[in-house]
Design a protein around this motif. Structure first.
Motif: not given
Length: 120
Positions: A69-97
């Motif tokens: 989800s994102r808030d255009n007024a605040r220029n923010t983005v959020t990632l809600q993650m559920l049911s995490l498993n070991s395959e989700d282990t990583a470095v997460y990077y946000c990106n904006a264009r």
């Protein structure tokens, strides 16, 4: 344009976590905001992205578990993650264009990365 990500950490399998990212700087508009991840020994891959109009796309591996989800007024983005498993282990990077103010140049900016480790 700078991106500041936060929210990573250690989570048990089946747990949940939320990542947040804020963009700042000379921004006229942000067309797309998204999250990518890179696990050890693997290439960086798209996790999810969202347009300024709210259109979302997800990788098959996270569909139905993650919500972007994102808030255009605040220029923010959020990632809600559920049911995490070991395959989700990583470095997460946000990106904006988007487009900068003033000279109206395109930008493609990355956050510094935040580590998510899913382990018991």
């Amino acid at each position: 344009v700078q991106l500041q990500a936060s929210g990573g950490g250690l989570v048990q399998p089946g747990g949940s976590l939320r990542l947040s990212c804020a963009a700042s700087g000379s921004i006229s508009r942000i067309s797309v905001m998204g999250w990518y991840r890179q696990a050890p020994g693997k290439q960086r891959e798209l996790v999810a992205e969202i347009t300024s109009g709210g259109t979302t796309s997800y990788s098959d591996s996270v569909k139905a578990r993650f919500t972007i989800s994102r808030d255009n007024a605040r220029n923010t983005v959020t990632l809600q993650m559920l049911s995490l498993n070991s395959e989700d282990t990583a470095v997460y990077y946000c990106n904006a264009r988007g487009i900068t103010r003033g000279l109206s140049r395109p930008f493609d900016s990355w956050g510094q990365g935040t580590q998510l480790t899913v382990s018991s």
